[in-house]
Design an enzyme around this catalytic site. Structure first.
Site, mmCIF file in Angstrom:
data_model
loop_
_atom_site.group_PDB
_atom_site.id
_atom_site.type_symbol
_atom_site.label_atom_id
_atom_site.label_comp_id
_atom_site.label_asym_id
_atom_site.label_seq_id
_atom_site.Cartn_x
_atom_site.Cartn_y
_atom_site.Cartn_z
ATOM 1 N N ASP A 163 -24.709 21.586 -5.623
ATOM 2 C CA ASP A 163 -23.858 22.752 -5.618
ATOM 3 C C ASP A 163 -24.823 23.880 -5.219
ATOM 4 O OD1 ASP A 163 -21.652 24.132 -5.609
ATOM 5 O OD2 ASP A 163 -22.106 25.143 -7.727
ATOM 6 N N SER A 174 -17.567 28.372 -5.321
ATOM 7 C CA SER A 174 -17.013 27.016 -5.056
ATOM 8 C C SER A 174 -15.401 26.890 -5.627
ATOM 9 C CB SER A 174 -18.028 25.980 -5.765
ATOM 10 O OG SER A 174 -19.071 26.211 -5.494
ATOM 11 N N GLN A 233 -17.091 19.899 -0.376
ATOM 12 C CA GLN A 233 -16.996 21.019 -0.959
ATOM 13 C C GLN A 233 -16.352 21.991 -0.093
ATOM 14 O OE1 GLN A 233 -20.007 24.026 -2.187
ATOM 15 N NE2 GLN A 233 -19.839 23.272 -4.454
#
Length: 288
Positions: free
Chosen positions: A200, A224, A274
């Protein structure tokens, strides 16, 4: 690195119920990789030891408060002959901030192939760490200058999302070498959870890379929305791993990013996808 391992060392408070410690030095909002990594630790602790995680799919529902611990509730969806499925919900103040489904597999014989890794890249040992690269622009370090950095991150050319506004070339692919900044225990689940944490850190940056844009003043803020990982082969995350990512599309204020992890020999280890929300920030003072 000891700090990150401490964050991933959850306290079991009841069957299927765990408490995750807060990260030292974090700012107000919890880093998404921390929540995903802790959720996977919780799920993994309820699964038979002969089964390795092969995929996870998570959604970030609310921002987490980094000053408070997070409680993780694990639901046993199924234990079959070769697969186990778990659902983990991350809770703060009685509200869900993240939920995730993860599947674990014993592993079987079968077909095997993979695309090759990018070639012609500088070796990580020949690239200065991000903190060294940005010494000439200390204002661009942002979070990297204020919190412990358990992951050694080295951008392989072309600048990064922490470059000064207007000084980043537009590139279709973003390639980053990364590894744990220290030795990890031999437990395979720890290596998978640390990669989950690290996945991430830079993935959404590939959306900005497509346009030569950066984070912060004069650039963008990102959040996110969801995160998915597939683990193809065993690995150690205290060895150098290449994170090759790109963004196939962006629209309606959202950007989709896809990444692949390769070891130093070019073996494809894991894949990530993502989607994030990206909002433009005002230009810094003094910029016409």
């Amino acid at each position: 690195m000891d700090s990150l391992l401490g964050v991933l060392d959850l306290e079991e408070i009841d069957k299927g119920l765990y408490r995750g410690p807060r990260a030292e030095g974090a700012h107000q909002r919890v880093f998404g990789g921390q929540v995903a990594g802790q959720a996977l630790v919780a799920a993994g602790r309820t699964v038979p030891g002969d089964r390795r995680v092969h995929s996870l799919h998570g959604y970030f529902v609310r921002p987490g408060d980094s000053t408070k611990p997070i409680v993780y509730q694990v639901e046993n969806i199924r234990d079959g002959r070769s697969f186990s499925v778990r659902r983990t919900v991350a809770l703060q103040n009685g509200q869900t901030i993240f939920f995730m489904s993860a599947s674990f597999h014993t592993g079987e014989r079968g077909l095997e192939h993979s695309d090759p890794a990018p070639n012609g890249l500088a070796r990580p040992e020949d690239i200065p760490p991000l903190s060294e690269q940005l010494k000439s622009h200390p204002d661009r370090l942002g979070i990297w200058s204020r919190v412990p950095r358990p992951i050694d991150v080295r951008y392989a050319g072309g600048g990064s999302g922490f470059s000064a506004s207007g000084q980043r070339p537009a590139q279709e692919h973003q390639r980053v070498w990364m590894k744990a900044d220290g030795r990890l225990p031999d437990d395979p689940l720890i290596h998978v959870c640390v990669l989950t944490y690290a996945s991430d850190l830079t993935l959404l940056d590939s959306v900005l890379s497509r346009h030569g844009e950066v984070w912060g003043p004069g650039g963008y803020l990102g959040t996110s929305l969801d995160h998915a990982l597939w683990f193809h082969r065993p690995f150690r995350f205290d060895d150098w791993i290449l994170y090759d990512s790109m963004s196939p599309t962006a629209a309606d204020g959202r950007g989709l990013a896809q990444g692949r992890f390769f070891d130093a020999d070019g073996v494809h280890l894991a894949s990530a996808t993502q989607e994030g929300l990206l909002r433009q920030t005002p230009e810094p003072p003094g910029v016409p």
